[in-house]
Design an enzyme around this catalytic site. Structure first.
Site, PDB file in Angstrom:
ATOM      1  N   SER A 262     -22.386 -11.647  31.402  1.00  0.00           N
ATOM      2  CA  SER A 262     -23.443 -11.091  30.549  1.00  0.00           C
ATOM      3  C   SER A 262     -22.957 -11.053  29.114  1.00  0.00           C
ATOM      4  O   SER A 262     -21.745 -11.024  28.839  1.00  0.00           O
ATOM      5  CB  SER A 262     -23.787  -9.669  31.004  1.00  0.00           C
ATOM      6  OG  SER A 262     -24.627  -9.009  30.063  1.00  0.00           O
TER       7      SER A 262
ATOM      8  N   TYR B 188     -22.531  -1.169  33.337  1.00  0.00           N
ATOM      9  CA  TYR B 188     -22.861  -2.589  33.464  1.00  0.00           C
ATOM     10  C   TYR B 188     -21.976  -3.429  32.559  1.00  0.00           C
ATOM     11  O   TYR B 188     -21.387  -4.431  32.989  1.00  0.00           O
ATOM     12  CB  TYR B 188     -24.332  -2.810  33.128  1.00  0.00           C
ATOM     13  CG  TYR B 188     -24.807  -4.231  33.285  1.00  0.00           C
ATOM     14  CD1 TYR B 188     -25.103  -4.747  34.537  1.00  0.00           C
ATOM     15  CD2 TYR B 188     -24.973  -5.062  32.181  1.00  0.00           C
ATOM     16  CE1 TYR B 188     -25.552  -6.049  34.693  1.00  0.00           C
ATOM     17  CE2 TYR B 188     -25.420  -6.361  32.317  1.00  0.00           C
ATOM     18  CZ  TYR B 188     -25.707  -6.855  33.580  1.00  0.00           C
ATOM     19  OH  TYR B 188     -26.146  -8.147  33.723  1.00  0.00           O
TER      20      TYR B 188
END
Length: 257
Positions: free
Chosen positions: A149, A162
């Site tokens: 990500s 995250y």
């Protein structure tokens, strides 16, 4: 030309296990690998969604099966891996696309949020790598692709657990590459930008923010699932034998601005 392209990109005769393959980027990559010739097995939690996704892949001409397992449960991950081997044999390609992304402000992030996020996003790829990586190395050929990500390298949108998990996944990519690349196993990560997936539905519901994110890219648009097909087929195929330990940003230039 076809024979040459086959030497670079064909996945005929290969077996691919794709976690999170019932939706989002995992689903798109699973179809791409299947269309390139791989036998694809989807691994995720929801049996109904898995069955539907596998049926769609078969309708598209792919060979597809599925296994239900909770990627946040270590024993379930191990059982899922064993079921893969029992049904289909050892995979040649492992794609870790399953992910969870709770978005509370850091002050509100709970122990359970943290544990679940790290378990699904980081521990599951580690466990599956430990199970399948040595066998790939013994056979002299293997491919691992992790879905990282932007939040592995920058904080935004309540990165919280995250972002930490994805930074760890980029580091795991390098560690696995260091361990097994000399034995023919290429390990890489794909880092999406802002992509229309089930994880991002709440953000895409805000048109102002969606447009602002698109303006931050060089391409002038946000990502779509189809954007990951060619990159995944390349990294999974014979042409990627000397590409390893990398995090490849598929983000329309978002990371370069």
């Amino acid at each position: 030309m076809s024979a040459y392209l086959d030497q670079l990109f064909s996945l005929a005769g290969r077996k691919a296990l794709v976690t999170g393959g019932s939706s989002g980027i995992g689903r798109a990559i699973a179809e791409a690998l299947g269309r390139a010739g791989a036998e694809v097995v989807l691994l995720a939690r929801g049996a109904e969604a898995l069955d539907a996704a596998a049926g769609e892949l078969r309708s598209a001409g792919c060979t597809a099966d599925w296994i239900a397992a909770d990627l946040g449960d270590r024993e379930a991950v191990r059982r899922g891996a064993q079921e893969m081997v029992r049904r289909h044999g050892e995979p040649d390609i492992l794609v870790s696309a399953a992910g969870v992304n709770p978005r509370p402000p850091m002050d509100d992030l709970t122990d359970d949020d943290w544990d679940r996020t790290l378990a699904v996003n980081l521990s599951a790829p580690f466990l599956l790598g430990q199970r399948f990586g040595p066998a790939m190395a013994d056979r002299g050929w293997g491919r691992m692709i992790h879905i990282a990500s932007q939040q592995a390298v920058r904080a935004f949108g309540n990165s919280g657990a995250y972002g930490v998990s994805k930074a760890g996944l980029a580091a795991l990519t390098r560690s696995q590459a260091e361990a097994w690349s000399r034995h023919g196993v290429s390990v890489n990560a794909l880092a999406p930008g802002f992509v229309r997936t089930p994880l991002n539905e709440a953000v895409f519901a805000d048109p102002v923010r969606t447009e602002a994110m698109a303006r931050r890219t060089m391409a002038g648009r946000n990502g779509e699932l189809v954007d990951f097909a060619a990159a995944a087929v390349f990294l999974a195929g014979p042409g990627a034998s000397y590409v390893t330990g990398q995090t490849v940003f598929v983000d329309g230039g978002f990371s370069a601005t």
